[in-house]
Design a protein around this motif. Structure first.
Motif, mmCIF file in Angstrom:
data_model
loop_
_atom_site.group_PDB
_atom_site.id
_atom_site.type_symbol
_atom_site.label_atom_id
_atom_site.label_comp_id
_atom_site.label_asym_id
_atom_site.label_seq_id
_atom_site.Cartn_x
_atom_site.Cartn_y
_atom_site.Cartn_z
ATOM 1 N N ILE A 135 0.850 -1.196 0.000
ATOM 2 C CA ILE A 135 0.000 0.000 0.000
ATOM 3 C C ILE A 135 0.885 1.245 0.000
ATOM 4 C CG2 ILE A 135 -1.731 1.324 1.277
ATOM 5 C CD1 ILE A 135 -2.755 -1.368 2.372
ATOM 6 N N THR A 136 0.601 2.142 -0.927
ATOM 7 C CA THR A 136 1.351 3.391 -1.031
ATOM 8 C C THR A 136 0.540 4.510 -0.400
ATOM 9 O OG1 THR A 136 2.277 2.620 -3.118
ATOM 10 C CG2 THR A 136 2.496 4.958 -2.627
ATOM 11 N N LYS A 137 1.190 5.232 0.533
ATOM 12 C CA LYS A 137 0.525 6.364 1.186
ATOM 13 C C LYS A 137 1.057 7.667 0.598
ATOM 14 C CE LYS A 137 1.797 4.926 5.264
ATOM 15 N NZ LYS A 137 2.034 4.880 6.709
ATOM 16 N N LYS A 138 0.168 8.637 0.443
ATOM 17 C CA LYS A 138 0.590 9.978 0.048
ATOM 18 C C LYS A 138 1.332 10.610 1.230
ATOM 19 C CE LYS A 138 -3.091 10.779 -3.270
ATOM 20 N NZ LYS A 138 -4.325 11.501 -3.583
ATOM 21 N N PRO A 139 2.117 11.648 0.981
ATOM 22 C CA PRO A 139 2.933 12.242 2.060
ATOM 23 C C PRO A 139 2.165 12.580 3.343
ATOM 24 C CG PRO A 139 3.577 13.163 -0.040
ATOM 25 C CD PRO A 139 2.397 12.271 -0.311
ATOM 26 N N LYS A 140 0.946 13.083 3.236
ATOM 27 C CA LYS A 140 0.210 13.478 4.442
ATOM 28 C C LYS A 140 -0.658 12.359 5.008
ATOM 29 C CE LYS A 140 0.155 18.400 3.517
ATOM 30 N NZ LYS A 140 -0.627 19.620 3.372
ATOM 31 N N GLU A 141 -0.736 11.237 4.314
ATOM 32 C CA GLU A 141 -1.559 10.120 4.805
ATOM 33 C C GLU A 141 -0.796 9.341 5.866
ATOM 34 O OE1 GLU A 141 -4.592 8.675 1.340
ATOM 35 O OE2 GLU A 141 -2.503 8.124 1.120
ATOM 36 N N LYS A 142 -1.472 9.055 6.966
ATOM 37 C CA LYS A 142 -0.853 8.287 8.047
ATOM 38 C C LYS A 142 -1.295 6.829 8.010
ATOM 39 C CE LYS A 142 -0.616 12.265 11.131
ATOM 40 N NZ LYS A 142 -1.065 12.854 12.379
ATOM 41 N N SER A 143 -2.491 6.596 7.557
ATOM 42 C CA SER A 143 -3.109 5.286 7.687
ATOM 43 C C SER A 143 -3.114 4.494 6.382
ATOM 44 C CB SER A 143 -4.553 5.486 8.175
ATOM 45 O OG SER A 143 -5.345 4.359 7.919
ATOM 46 N N PRO A 144 -2.615 3.257 6.408
ATOM 47 C CA PRO A 144 -2.732 2.406 5.223
ATOM 48 C C PRO A 144 -4.201 2.160 4.846
ATOM 49 C CG PRO A 144 -1.234 1.427 6.807
ATOM 50 C CD PRO A 144 -1.877 2.593 7.471
ATOM 51 N N TYR A 145 -5.062 2.126 5.859
ATOM 52 C CA TYR A 145 -6.487 1.910 5.614
ATOM 53 C C TYR A 145 -7.064 3.074 4.803
ATOM 54 C CZ TYR A 145 -11.490 1.403 6.506
ATOM 55 O OH TYR A 145 -12.851 1.301 6.355
ATOM 56 N N ASN A 146 -6.736 4.310 5.164
ATOM 57 C CA ASN A 146 -7.213 5.458 4.392
ATOM 58 C C ASN A 146 -6.531 5.526 3.030
ATOM 59 O OD1 ASN A 146 -9.177 6.372 6.140
ATOM 60 N ND2 ASN A 146 -7.767 7.683 7.261
#
Length: 198
Positions: A135-146
């Motif tokens: 799962i790739t998160k955007k810089p401001k995303e903290k949660s893999p779920y989001n």
């Protein structure tokens, strides 16, 4: 007078150990509801993996794999919440604020870490890492779920989806073992094991 050749202390010490089991109540409404919802999520995640494998369309495969991971995450979250709700008297997780946070969070890593500290975990840290693998998160995303819900995922693979579903299946199996263990109490008298159905 000696009873059972000095085995009485062993009975009492084993009974004290098994009393920990009674601190969890998987028969309360909230715990049962979370397990039932998790079971439904797992069924959907498993079906999405099958649908991905049957399709020849790349877009369908990608969509099914992404949704399989998301639904597997939701299943794991609810299986973990079933355990947290089973601690209805807050004996294993005594901090009420922490307990409430665990009941509301989507963060499976946080749930795993705190239930492990309390000795009531159904997964290990490596399982949560595998659940979120790819799962790739955007810089401001903290949660893999989001991230899986709200961000385009270019790097997830069908293997990631199968692994996520396998972790949800493991969570279900481990939860069901905990529930089953609650129904029995074992007492040892020397080499003799006595099992009581509760």
């Amino acid at each position: 007078m000696e009873i059972f050749g000095g085995s009485v202390p062993a009975i009492f010490s084993q009974t004290e150990i098994n009393e920990e089991k009674s601190e969890l109540n998987f028969q309360n409404e909230d715990s049962m509801e979370q397990k039932e919802l998790a079971d439904q999520d797992l069924i959907v995640a498993e079906q999405l993996v099958i649908d991905s494998e049957k399709s020849d369309d790349t877009q369908i495969k990608k969509a099914c794999d992404r949704k399989a991971i998301q639904t597997a995450q939701e299943a794991v979250e609810k299986y973990q919440k079933s355990v947290v709700y089973a601690d209805e008297r807050h004996e294993m997780i005594a901090n009420d604020k922490l307990h409430e946070s665990l009941e509301k969070t989507h963060n499976t890593k946080f749930q795993q870490r705190e239930t492990e500290k309390a000795g009531i975990n159904i997964l290990e840290a490596k399982d949560i890492d595998m659940l979120n693998n790819g799962i790739t998160k955007k810089p401001k995303e903290k949660s893999p779920y989001n991230a899986i819900r709200f961000s385009k995922q270019q790097n997830i693979t069908h293997e990631n989806a199968k692994n996520a579903v396998a972790i949800a299946e493991k969570a279900k199996k481990n939860l069901e073992k905990k529930i089953e263990d609650q129904k029995h109490e074992k007492i040892y008298v020397g080499n003799l094991e006595i099992t009581f159905d509760l």
